[in-house]
Write a protein that holds these residues in place. Structure first.
Motif, PDB file in Angstrom:
ATOM      1  N   ALA A 223       0.847  -1.185   0.000  1.00 47.73           N
ATOM      2  CA  ALA A 223       0.000   0.000   0.000  1.00 47.73           C
ATOM      3  C   ALA A 223       0.885   1.238   0.000  1.00 47.73           C
ATOM      4  O   ALA A 223       2.109   1.145  -0.097  1.00 47.73           O
ATOM      5  CB  ALA A 223      -0.931  -0.013   1.206  1.00 47.73           C
ATOM      6  N   ALA A 224       0.256   2.402   0.116  1.00 50.09           N
ATOM      7  CA  ALA A 224       0.980   3.667  -0.026  1.00 50.09           C
ATOM      8  C   ALA A 224       2.212   3.768   0.860  1.00 50.09           C
ATOM      9  O   ALA A 224       3.292   4.163   0.410  1.00 50.09           O
ATOM     10  CB  ALA A 224       0.035   4.833   0.247  1.00 50.09           C
ATOM     11  N   ASN A 225       2.057   3.400   2.151  1.00 48.51           N
ATOM     12  CA  ASN A 225       3.196   3.576   3.060  1.00 48.51           C
ATOM     13  C   ASN A 225       3.517   2.328   3.888  1.00 48.51           C
ATOM     14  O   ASN A 225       4.150   2.423   4.930  1.00 48.51           O
ATOM     15  CB  ASN A 225       2.944   4.759   4.002  1.00 48.51           C
ATOM     16  CG  ASN A 225       1.845   4.466   5.014  1.00 48.51           C
ATOM     17  OD1 ASN A 225       0.913   3.721   4.720  1.00 48.51           O
ATOM     18  ND2 ASN A 225       1.961   5.039   6.199  1.00 48.51           N
ATOM     19  N   PHE A 226       3.034   1.180   3.442  1.00 47.66           N
ATOM     20  CA  PHE A 226       3.390  -0.035   4.184  1.00 47.66           C
ATOM     21  C   PHE A 226       3.371  -1.262   3.289  1.00 47.66           C
ATOM     22  O   PHE A 226       2.737  -1.283   2.228  1.00 47.66           O
ATOM     23  CB  PHE A 226       2.462  -0.248   5.394  1.00 47.66           C
ATOM     24  CG  PHE A 226       1.053  -0.655   5.039  1.00 47.66           C
ATOM     25  CD1 PHE A 226       0.717  -1.984   4.808  1.00 47.66           C
ATOM     26  CD2 PHE A 226       0.051   0.292   4.968  1.00 47.66           C
ATOM     27  CE1 PHE A 226      -0.578  -2.362   4.483  1.00 47.66           C
ATOM     28  CE2 PHE A 226      -1.258  -0.065   4.648  1.00 47.66           C
ATOM     29  CZ  PHE A 226      -1.565  -1.389   4.404  1.00 47.66           C
ATOM     30  N   ILE A 227       4.077  -2.278   3.735  1.00 48.68           N
ATOM     31  CA  ILE A 227       4.032  -3.602   3.128  1.00 48.68           C
ATOM     32  C   ILE A 227       3.557  -4.567   4.201  1.00 48.68           C
ATOM     33  O   ILE A 227       4.160  -4.641   5.284  1.00 48.68           O
ATOM     34  CB  ILE A 227       5.422  -4.033   2.610  1.00 48.68           C
ATOM     35  CG1 ILE A 227       5.892  -3.098   1.494  1.00 48.68           C
ATOM     36  CG2 ILE A 227       5.397  -5.483   2.118  1.00 48.68           C
ATOM     37  CD1 ILE A 227       7.316  -3.347   1.034  1.00 48.68           C
ATOM     38  N   ALA A 228       2.451  -5.265   3.942  1.00 49.17           N
ATOM     39  CA  ALA A 228       1.933  -6.250   4.888  1.00 49.17           C
ATOM     40  C   ALA A 228       2.217  -7.647   4.339  1.00 49.17           C
ATOM     41  O   ALA A 228       2.059  -7.892   3.141  1.00 49.17           O
ATOM     42  CB  ALA A 228       0.437  -6.058   5.114  1.00 49.17           C
ATOM     43  N   ILE A 229       2.644  -8.524   5.222  1.00 46.99           N
ATOM     44  CA  ILE A 229       2.980  -9.886   4.804  1.00 46.99           C
ATOM     45  C   ILE A 229       2.218 -10.882   5.676  1.00 46.99           C
ATOM     46  O   ILE A 229       2.190 -10.758   6.905  1.00 46.99           O
ATOM     47  CB  ILE A 229       4.501 -10.143   4.921  1.00 46.99           C
ATOM     48  CG1 ILE A 229       5.266  -9.181   4.002  1.00 46.99           C
ATOM     49  CG2 ILE A 229       4.828 -11.588   4.563  1.00 46.99           C
ATOM     50  CD1 ILE A 229       6.770  -9.301   4.110  1.00 46.99           C
ATOM     51  N   GLN A 230       1.616 -11.849   5.011  1.00 47.08           N
ATOM     52  CA  GLN A 230       0.973 -12.954   5.716  1.00 47.08           C
ATOM     53  C   GLN A 230       1.902 -14.156   5.666  1.00 47.08           C
ATOM     54  O   GLN A 230       2.444 -14.481   4.615  1.00 47.08           O
ATOM     55  CB  GLN A 230      -0.372 -13.308   5.098  1.00 47.08           C
ATOM     56  CG  GLN A 230      -1.124 -14.408   5.859  1.00 47.08           C
ATOM     57  CD  GLN A 230      -2.526 -14.631   5.319  1.00 47.08           C
ATOM     58  OE1 GLN A 230      -2.851 -14.219   4.213  1.00 47.08           O
ATOM     59  NE2 GLN A 230      -3.363 -15.285   6.101  1.00 47.08           N
ATOM     60  N   ARG A 231       2.090 -14.793   6.812  1.00 48.12           N
ATOM     61  CA  ARG A 231       3.016 -15.920   6.904  1.00 48.12           C
ATOM     62  C   ARG A 231       2.276 -17.254   6.944  1.00 48.12           C
ATOM     63  O   ARG A 231       1.095 -17.330   7.307  1.00 48.12           O
ATOM     64  CB  ARG A 231       3.859 -15.803   8.178  1.00 48.12           C
ATOM     65  CG  ARG A 231       3.034 -15.875   9.458  1.00 48.12           C
ATOM     66  CD  ARG A 231       3.882 -16.027  10.698  1.00 48.12           C
ATOM     67  NE  ARG A 231       3.080 -15.914  11.911  1.00 48.12           N
ATOM     68  CZ  ARG A 231       2.336 -16.890  12.416  1.00 48.12           C
ATOM     69  NH1 ARG A 231       2.290 -18.074  11.827  1.00 48.12           N
ATOM     70  NH2 ARG A 231       1.640 -16.699  13.526  1.00 48.12           N
ATOM     71  N   TYR A 232       2.998 -18.309   6.573  1.00 52.26           N
ATOM     72  CA  TYR A 232       2.534 -19.662   6.843  1.00 52.26           C
ATOM     73  C   TYR A 232       2.831 -19.990   8.304  1.00 52.26           C
ATOM     74  O   TYR A 232       3.621 -19.314   8.965  1.00 52.26           O
ATOM     75  CB  TYR A 232       3.242 -20.672   5.928  1.00 52.26           C
ATOM     76  CG  TYR A 232       2.780 -20.627   4.486  1.00 52.26           C
ATOM     77  CD1 TYR A 232       1.546 -21.149   4.110  1.00 52.26           C
ATOM     78  CD2 TYR A 232       3.590 -20.066   3.505  1.00 52.26           C
ATOM     79  CE1 TYR A 232       1.129 -21.120   2.780  1.00 52.26           C
ATOM     80  CE2 TYR A 232       3.178 -20.026   2.168  1.00 52.26           C
ATOM     81  CZ  TYR A 232       1.949 -20.553   1.829  1.00 52.26           C
ATOM     82  OH  TYR A 232       1.536 -20.516   0.518  1.00 52.26           O
ATOM     83  N   ASP A 233       2.230 -21.044   8.790  1.00 52.49           N
ATOM     84  CA  ASP A 233       2.361 -21.384  10.209  1.00 52.49           C
ATOM     85  C   ASP A 233       3.673 -22.082  10.570  1.00 52.49           C
ATOM     86  O   ASP A 233       3.843 -22.522  11.707  1.00 52.49           O
ATOM     87  CB  ASP A 233       1.189 -22.281  10.647  1.00 52.49           C
ATOM     88  CG  ASP A 233      -0.128 -21.517  10.652  1.00 52.49           C
ATOM     89  OD1 ASP A 233      -0.092 -20.278  10.788  1.00 52.49           O
ATOM     90  OD2 ASP A 233      -1.183 -22.160  10.520  1.00 52.49           O
ATOM     91  N   ILE A 234       4.585 -22.175   9.620  1.00 52.19           N
ATOM     92  CA  ILE A 234       5.840 -22.879   9.901  1.00 52.19           C
ATOM     93  C   ILE A 234       6.771 -22.067  10.802  1.00 52.19           C
ATOM     94  O   ILE A 234       7.739 -22.614  11.338  1.00 52.19           O
ATOM     95  CB  ILE A 234       6.577 -23.248   8.590  1.00 52.19           C
ATOM     96  CG1 ILE A 234       6.851 -21.993   7.751  1.00 52.19           C
ATOM     97  CG2 ILE A 234       5.775 -24.265   7.797  1.00 52.19           C
ATOM     98  CD1 ILE A 234       7.686 -22.247   6.510  1.00 52.19           C
ATOM     99  N   VAL A 235       6.485 -20.766  10.947  1.00 51.26           N
ATOM    100  CA  VAL A 235       7.291 -19.921  11.834  1.00 51.26           C
ATOM    101  C   VAL A 235       6.372 -18.988  12.613  1.00 51.26           C
ATOM    102  O   VAL A 235       5.201 -18.832  12.288  1.00 51.26           O
ATOM    103  CB  VAL A 235       8.316 -19.055  11.051  1.00 51.26           C
ATOM    104  CG1 VAL A 235       9.318 -19.912  10.320  1.00 51.26           C
ATOM    105  CG2 VAL A 235       7.597 -18.099  10.104  1.00 51.26           C
ATOM    106  N   GLU A 236       6.926 -18.356  13.645  1.00 55.52           N
ATOM    107  CA  GLU A 236       6.251 -17.276  14.351  1.00 55.52           C
ATOM    108  C   GLU A 236       6.895 -15.967  13.923  1.00 55.52           C
ATOM    109  O   GLU A 236       8.103 -15.914  13.671  1.00 55.52           O
ATOM    110  CB  GLU A 236       6.377 -17.460  15.868  1.00 55.52           C
ATOM    111  CG  GLU A 236       5.690 -18.702  16.407  1.00 55.52           C
ATOM    112  CD  GLU A 236       4.183 -18.685  16.197  1.00 55.52           C
ATOM    113  OE1 GLU A 236       3.593 -17.581  16.185  1.00 55.52           O
ATOM    114  OE2 GLU A 236       3.596 -19.776  16.041  1.00 55.52           O
ATOM    115  N   TRP A 237       6.111 -14.908  13.873  1.00 54.70           N
ATOM    116  CA  TRP A 237       6.658 -13.626  13.422  1.00 54.70           C
ATOM    117  C   TRP A 237       7.807 -13.136  14.300  1.00 54.70           C
ATOM    118  O   TRP A 237       8.766 -12.539  13.819  1.00 54.70           O
ATOM    119  CB  TRP A 237       5.555 -12.568  13.345  1.00 54.70           C
ATOM    120  CG  TRP A 237       4.891 -12.509  12.008  1.00 54.70           C
ATOM    121  CD1 TRP A 237       3.579 -12.669  11.724  1.00 54.70           C
ATOM    122  CD2 TRP A 237       5.525 -12.273  10.741  1.00 54.70           C
ATOM    123  NE1 TRP A 237       3.345 -12.566  10.370  1.00 54.70           N
ATOM    124  CE2 TRP A 237       4.523 -12.312   9.749  1.00 54.70           C
ATOM    125  CE3 TRP A 237       6.848 -12.041  10.348  1.00 54.70           C
ATOM    126  CZ2 TRP A 237       4.802 -12.117   8.397  1.00 54.70           C
ATOM    127  CZ3 TRP A 237       7.134 -11.848   9.003  1.00 54.70           C
ATOM    128  CH2 TRP A 237       6.116 -11.888   8.047  1.00 54.70           C
TER     129      TRP A 237
END
Length: 299
Positions: free
Chosen positions: A60-74
């Protein structure tokens, strides 16, 4: 050149976090990428997909959002990703080649939720769909009022469609189980919304729900209070289950309230219990000696 900094923000979905920039990333709306092939106009997003835990990327204009798989924790990887994004942005390279309009996608999500009615699945969206609820019982009604509903009736197992502010409830015939088809419907709705196709072409007067159907100027004092209670206490609860309840009438002589059930509420096996133990009980408590019975005229 301004030094670009990235900070991490959590979201309500614990699989998604946002990497927020103090500088503009893209100028033309938002983009969603579900895999590396969709990211042909972004070498950087393709680079992110090489990380094995990356499931989806939103820009988006001022951010990048990422969705993860469950193989790791953020918490184990987010700092590494933050550093990678920050380093790339500080090179001055473009994140998206925005001259390729065909590759741009509106960041629309559609999620499926089960409802208390086993015949009905709720498909929620982050896109506003309508200001007036509309229920289509067959393809003939859909032909006149809703191109989206008409398209959904193209699936042979779709029996009825109810469209509300930010969700669609689909009623199926018993020829299939939801676990066999809900992904197909979810994907279809999402693509339809991303393509910015028409959702509702006309609001049928006879289908508009109560507050539009019945002017409060024509209601007696008790009816007005009933509508207010339904709007404040009942509708949000049934909407979360993919349904809607609409006031139809109140008879001061018999003290009977008539309501319309729509979406997942219509034909639901538990609707009678909801009416008697939930709505009727609440109205009797909040309007003592004014309510004898609540009846669903189309339940």
């Amino acid at each position: 050149m301004e030094n670009i900094n990235i900070k991490i923000e959590n979201t309500t979905n614990n699989t998604i976090i946002k990497f927020v920039s103090n500088s503009i990333i893209v100028n033309r709306g938002s983009y969603e990428f579900n895999n590396i092939d969709e990211a042909k106009n972004s070498a950087f997003v393709q680079q992110l997909f090489y990380l094995p835990f990356v499931k989806k990327v939103f820009v988006a204009a001022n951010f990048i959002a990422i969705q993860r798989y469950d193989i790791v924790e953020w918490e184990d990887v987010q700092e590494e990703v933050r550093t990678q994004i920050e380093a790339y942005l500080n090179t001055g390279k473009k994140v998206i080649e925005e001259n390729n309009e065909a590759s741009k996608k509106e960041a629309i999500e559609v999620y499926a939720e089960v409802t208390p009615n086993p015949a009905v699945m709720k498909f929620g969206s982050n896109k506003a769909l309508t200001q007036t609820d509309i229920e289509l019982k067959n393809i003939e009604e859909a032909n006149s009022y809703s191109p989206l509903a008409k398209a959904l009736f193209g699936f042979p197992f779709v029996k009825e469609v109810f469209i509300s502010e930010n969700y669609i409830s689909v009623t199926k015939y018993d020829v299939v189980e939801w676990n066999e088809v809900y992904q197909e419907i979810r994907s279809f709705i999402r693509t339809y919304l991303q393509d910015n196709k028409t959702i509702i072409s006309e609001i049928p007067k006879q289908k508009a729900t109560t507050e539009n159907e019945v002017s409060q100027e024509n209601l007696d004092e008790t009816s007005v209070k009933i509508v207010e209670i339904l709007d404040e206490y009942i509708k949000p609860a049934v909407a979360s289950d993919g349904g809607n309840i609409a006031f139809r009438s109140y008879d001061p002589e018999t003290k009977q309230v008539n309501v319309i059930l729509q979406g997942a509420c219509s034909g639901c096996p538990s609707s009678t219990i909801t009416l008697k133990n939930g709505i009727e009980t609440m109205l009797k408590e909040m309007l003592p000696n004014q309510i004898n019975e609540v009846i669903a005229i189309n339940g």
